[in-house]
Scaffold this motif. Structure first.
Motif, mmCIF file in Angstrom:
data_model
loop_
_atom_site.group_PDB
_atom_site.id
_atom_site.type_symbol
_atom_site.label_atom_id
_atom_site.label_comp_id
_atom_site.label_asym_id
_atom_site.label_seq_id
_atom_site.Cartn_x
_atom_site.Cartn_y
_atom_site.Cartn_z
ATOM 1 N N TYR A 20 0.909 -1.212 -0.010
ATOM 2 C CA TYR A 20 -0.090 -0.132 0.029
ATOM 3 C C TYR A 20 0.970 1.254 -0.169
ATOM 4 O O TYR A 20 1.858 1.112 0.172
ATOM 5 N N GLU A 21 0.219 2.464 0.072
ATOM 6 C CA GLU A 21 0.794 3.603 -0.142
ATOM 7 C C GLU A 21 2.214 3.827 -1.020
ATOM 8 O O GLU A 21 3.080 3.863 -0.727
ATOM 9 N N ILE A 25 4.263 0.708 2.134
ATOM 10 C CA ILE A 25 3.870 -0.320 3.312
ATOM 11 C C ILE A 25 3.648 -2.047 2.544
ATOM 12 O O ILE A 25 2.878 -1.840 1.693
ATOM 13 N N ALA A 27 2.067 -4.748 3.334
ATOM 14 C CA ALA A 27 0.988 -5.447 4.327
ATOM 15 C C ALA A 27 0.937 -7.023 4.088
ATOM 16 O O ALA A 27 0.935 -7.470 5.178
ATOM 17 N N PRO A 46 0.022 -9.215 16.048
ATOM 18 C CA PRO A 46 -0.337 -7.878 16.314
ATOM 19 C C PRO A 46 -0.959 -6.910 15.246
ATOM 20 O O PRO A 46 -0.950 -7.440 14.220
ATOM 21 N N SER A 47 -1.398 -6.096 15.701
ATOM 22 C CA SER A 47 -2.315 -5.264 15.058
ATOM 23 C C SER A 47 -1.280 -4.330 13.746
ATOM 24 O O SER A 47 -0.315 -4.238 14.009
ATOM 25 N N GLY A 48 -2.026 -4.553 12.485
ATOM 26 C CA GLY A 48 -1.015 -3.952 11.425
ATOM 27 C C GLY A 48 -0.235 -5.047 10.820
ATOM 28 O O GLY A 48 0.449 -4.664 9.898
ATOM 29 N N CYS A 49 -0.338 -6.213 11.496
ATOM 30 C CA CYS A 49 0.636 -7.177 10.688
ATOM 31 C C CYS A 49 0.049 -7.822 9.260
ATOM 32 O O CYS A 49 0.975 -8.532 8.694
ATOM 33 N N GLY A 50 -0.903 -7.546 9.059
ATOM 34 C CA GLY A 50 -1.415 -8.043 7.728
ATOM 35 C C GLY A 50 -2.742 -9.075 7.813
ATOM 36 O O GLY A 50 -2.947 -9.422 6.494
ATOM 37 N N LYS A 51 -3.297 -9.304 8.903
ATOM 38 C CA LYS A 51 -4.326 -10.306 8.965
ATOM 39 C C LYS A 51 -5.372 -9.903 8.194
ATOM 40 O O LYS A 51 -5.971 -10.813 7.381
ATOM 41 N N SER A 52 -5.898 -8.644 8.085
ATOM 42 C CA SER A 52 -7.208 -8.438 7.241
ATOM 43 C C SER A 52 -6.616 -8.272 5.904
ATOM 44 O O SER A 52 -7.597 -8.784 5.226
ATOM 45 N N THR A 53 -5.666 -7.699 5.657
ATOM 46 C CA THR A 53 -5.198 -8.051 4.272
ATOM 47 C C THR A 53 -5.287 -9.242 3.730
ATOM 48 O O THR A 53 -5.811 -9.646 2.480
ATOM 49 N N GLU B 404 -11.534 -0.680 1.121
ATOM 50 C CA GLU B 404 -11.444 0.572 1.609
ATOM 51 C C GLU B 404 -12.478 0.984 2.713
ATOM 52 O O GLU B 404 -12.380 1.530 3.557
ATOM 53 N N ARG B 407 -12.248 -0.178 6.100
ATOM 54 C CA ARG B 407 -11.289 0.101 6.828
ATOM 55 C C ARG B 407 -11.471 1.256 7.663
ATOM 56 O O ARG B 407 -11.028 1.434 8.835
HETATM 57 N N1 LIG Z 1 -6.295 0.297 2.019
HETATM 58 C C1 LIG Z 1 -5.148 0.488 2.682
HETATM 59 N N2 LIG Z 1 -4.510 1.509 2.364
HETATM 60 C C2 LIG Z 1 -3.400 1.628 2.854
HETATM 61 N N3 LIG Z 1 -2.708 0.950 3.792
HETATM 62 C C3 LIG Z 1 -3.302 -0.206 4.328
HETATM 63 C C4 LIG Z 1 -4.722 -0.664 3.481
HETATM 64 N N4 LIG Z 1 -5.026 -1.888 4.081
HETATM 65 C C5 LIG Z 1 -4.016 -2.065 5.067
HETATM 66 N N5 LIG Z 1 -3.136 -1.184 5.086
HETATM 67 C C6 LIG Z 1 -2.135 -1.225 5.824
HETATM 68 O O1 LIG Z 1 -1.387 -2.588 5.635
HETATM 69 C C7 LIG Z 1 -0.848 -2.911 7.058
HETATM 70 C C8 LIG Z 1 -1.851 -4.323 7.295
HETATM 71 O O2 LIG Z 1 -3.021 -3.797 7.739
HETATM 72 P P1 LIG Z 1 -4.082 -4.840 8.197
HETATM 73 O O3 LIG Z 1 -4.140 -5.923 7.110
HETATM 74 O O4 LIG Z 1 -5.387 -4.172 8.217
HETATM 75 O O5 LIG Z 1 -3.460 -5.431 9.587
HETATM 76 P P2 LIG Z 1 -4.060 -6.301 10.637
HETATM 77 O O6 LIG Z 1 -5.554 -6.592 10.144
HETATM 78 O O7 LIG Z 1 -3.293 -7.288 10.877
HETATM 79 O O8 LIG Z 1 -4.377 -5.136 11.769
HETATM 80 C C9 LIG Z 1 -0.965 -1.774 7.825
HETATM 81 O O9 LIG Z 1 0.151 -1.072 8.095
HETATM 82 C C10 LIG Z 1 -2.246 -0.901 7.076
HETATM 83 O O10 LIG Z 1 -2.150 0.281 7.681
#
Ligand SMILES: Nc1ncnc2c1ncn2[C@@H]1O[C@H](COP(=O)(O)OP(=O)(O)O)[C@@H](O)[C@H]1O
Ligand SMILES: [Mg+2]
Lengths: 228, 409
Positions: A20-21, A25, A27, A46-53, B404, B407
């Motif tokens: 991303y970005e 980043i 993810a 941990p939060s931000g490690c990419g689970k949701s991604t 998005e 999020r």
């Molecule tokens: N759509 C997006 N745009 C920009 N950055 C994103 C987006 N989705 C996720 N990220 C970044 O990717 C990383 C992993 O995010 P995420 O998968 O949501 O983590 P988790 O679910 O483990 O907390 C984070 O740093 C988050 O800020």
């Protein structure tokens, strides 16, 4: 009843990368993953490690930048957006941290939402929704609207909405994040029971260490990779 | 259930069916027997419920859009009413053609030599009868504007007009239209002062044409003398022989008598009076403006709505709604707003047209005509503005990606 050969692997990922970005980043930074059909997998980290991604990749909500990904035999990297919609509609069930129910609709109506416009005739949609709600113990709340339901009840409605398409893979992203631990435990019991009854693959992202005990397998993620 | 699961599997190809036990095992299964099954949820339900979320906002939007419909319905029905009045007025007493002076901008300005024009008209082999008339608008009694028509005592038109007495014969006689009789509170045998002369009322007539029925007829010579326009007529009603080609005769008369125009229908009335055309262009202008304003109102509301529902739309997309379905739902919402505005606007528009048509002066000249085409134009305008206003928000909604939208918690 079903003569199709069941695919043994529900999820097969090789070298998944998602940035991303403008690439700053990562993810997902090279994820290799095999999840067998019918398995209950917990994903922690941990939060931000990419689970949701990662869940977004598996559910075809989003697409990896590189790497190979097959879910239930479908090559997600090759799909058109139309195919991903239909894949989500037919193969995947999603439960979010927040229930995301529409407050103006009854539980039965909320559960039917994914079926709107589909091939299943109206009366059967209602029957499916009611049967699922009864199955999760909401038989007496069929006509209730979300604001009148407890947090645990709302999540159970959300689970029914995810199941109404009879998905092969159910993905839940911190489904108990907004619940107290008792309701949370009950919800995981329910998810696991439903998995056993239907044979679907269950992948749950959670912070809750107790879920790991229930799951057949626990994956730990860190900085966009699977660490254990 | 079994057949449903089988059909589903065939389509997807390789998915195992769920055990049907899950769906039939239900501890509370019997509880619902005898209770009505809820109606299936449809796209229209979803859209409908969305409108109820901000009921006041929806109402204001509908009212705003309905103003355009009001304008269309009111203008069009009044203009149509005027057209109908002209149309029936041209054929007063069974006349086939009305003759006016060429090159005038308003019918009231038309002035022709009575005898000369009559002679020229009668020279055409297809012309059977000619009746001269002199129209004037003047104050009578307490009514500032009254149409007074000088007519020939033995004009052919009289025979076909319904009246409760004889047509005027003498110079001091008058005949009143039913509406004029009512508003002046006069009946046969009374006298009425017109332009300083006391005239005897010999009959009350009913033509069904509002301008005549709100007017008064007097002897042609009396009006000519009163106005200092001896030997002049403003219009001639022409009766043709049976089977004559009206258009052909009209063309022939205009060619033979350059100072006249021959009018067979309201469509040709612009030859002698462009008031209707002016009103019609004004109506089109208002219609166009109201479509533009209406679509901006729809655009504004729907854009806000879509932004507010970003997360929810993301969820819908995540559970399998296609872009097209989101697009359709948003457009349908605009269309429902438009449909509601059509109903509200049509009712208000008819109300306003009726109100205008009973107003003091207007009631003598216009009676609104409500035709299917009026409401057709309004409906088309509403569909156009709903689609125009709804398109951009709908495209915005369809572009929302679930990743998005989900999020922002
Ligand atoms: N759509 C997006 N745009 C920009 N950055 C994103 C987006 N989705 C996720 N990220 C970044 O990717 C990383 C992993 O995010 P995420 O998968 O949501 O983590 P988790 O679910 O483990 O907390 C984070 O740093 C988050 O800020
Ligand atoms: Mg997350």
């Amino acid at each position: 009843m079903n003569n199709a050969t069941p695919a043994t692997a529900a999820v097969q990922a090789r070298g998944l990368v998602k940035r991303y970005e403008n690439g700053r980043i990562a993810a997902l930074d090279g994820v290799d993953l095999d999840i067998a059909s019918g398995e209950f997998t917990a994903i922690c980290g941990p939060s931000g490690c990419g689970k949701s991604t990662l869940l977004n990749m598996i559910s075809a909500i989003d697409r990896p930048d590189s790497g190979a990904l097959r879910v239930c035999g479908e090559d997600l990297a090759q799909m058109t957006s139309h195919q991903s919609d239909s894949f989500r509609r037919n193969v995947i069930g999603l439960v979010f941290q927040l229930h995301n129910l529409i407050p103006q609709f009854t539980a039965t109506e909320n559960v039917q939402i994914p079926l709107i416009g589909g091939e299943i005739p109206g009366p059967q949609r209602v029957m499916r929704a009611m049967e699922l709600l009864r199955r999760v113990g909401l038989g007496d709340r069929l006509g209730a609207r979300p604001p009148t339901l407890s947090g645990g009840e709302r999540q159970r409605v959300a689970i029914c909405r995810a199941l109404v398409n009879r998905p092969r893979v159910l993905l839940a992203d911190e489904p108990t994040g907004a619940l107290d631990s008792r309701s949370g435990d009950a919800l995981f019991d329910l998810l696991d029971e439903l998995r056993k009854e239907t044979g679907m693959t269950l992948i749950v992202v959670t912070h809750d260490p107790r879920v790991a005990a229930r799951a057949q397998r626990t994956l730990h993620m860190l900085d966009g990779r699977i660490s254990a | 259930m079994i057949s449903l699961a089988a059909g589903w599997n065939n389509k997807i190809g390789r998915l195992p069916a769920w055990p049907d036990t899950l769906l039939t095992q239900s501890p509370l299964g019997l509880q619902l027997i005898g209770m009505p099954t809820p109606r299936p949820l449809t796209l229209v339900n979803v859209v409908w419920k969305n409108l109820y979320r901000q009921p006041l906002r929806s109402c204001f939007t509908i009212l705003g859009v309905s103003l355009g419909v009001v304008a269309i319905v009111t203008f069009t029905s009044l203009i149509q009413g005027v057209r109908d009045t002209i149309q029936s007025g041209l054929h007063l007493g069974g006349a086939d053609l009305a003759i006016y002076q060429a090159g005038v901008a308003a019918d009231i300005l038309s002035s022709l030599d009575e005898d000369e024009t009559r002679t020229k008209l009668l020279a055409d082999p297809d012309v059977r009868h000619v009746a001269a008339g002199l129209g004037h608008v003047m104050p009578v009694g307490n009514q500032r504007i009254t149409v007074v028509m000088g007519v020939e005592p033995d004009g052919f038109t009289h025979h076909l007009i319904e009246a409760n007495g004889p047509p005027i014969r003498a110079l001091d006689e008058a005949s009143l239209g039913v509406m004029a009789a009512r508003s002046f509170k006069k009946k046969v045998g009374d006298t009425i002062n017109i332009g300083g002369r006391e005239l005897r009322i010999v009959s009350v007539f009913n033509t069904g044409t509002i301008v005549y029925d709100a007017g008064i007829t007097v002897h042609l010579k009396t009006l000519q003398e009163m106005l200092g326009r001896e030997g002049r007529a403003s219009a001639f009603f022409v009766d043709l022989r049976d089977g004559a080609d009206v258009d052909a005769v009209a063309a022939r008369l205009e060619a033979a008598i350059p100072e006249i125009v021959a009018i067979g229908s309201a469509d040709e009335y612009h030859k002698v009076d462009n008031g209707l055309e002016v009103a019609q262009s004004a109506a089109w202008g208002v219609t166009l403006a109201s479509v533009l304003i209406g679509s901006l109102i729809v655009l504004n509301t729907m854009w806000m709505t879509v932004l507010e529902r970003t997360r929810e739309i993301g969820v819908l997309r995540a559970v399998g709604w296609s872009r097209r379905r989101v697009l359709a739902a948003t457009l349908l919402e605009s269309l429902i707003v438009g449909a509601a505005a059509l109903v509200v606007g049509a009712l208000l528009g008819v109300g306003l047209a009726q109100f205008i048509s009973v107003a003091p002066v207007a009631s003598q000249f216009v009676k609104p005509t409500y035709s299917a085409s009026t409401f057709g134009v309004a409906a088309a305008a509403v569909i156009l503005l709903s689609v125009m206003g709804g398109a951009l928000p709908a495209m915005r909604a369809a572009r929302i990606t679930p990743s998005e939208a989900l999020r922002y918690e």
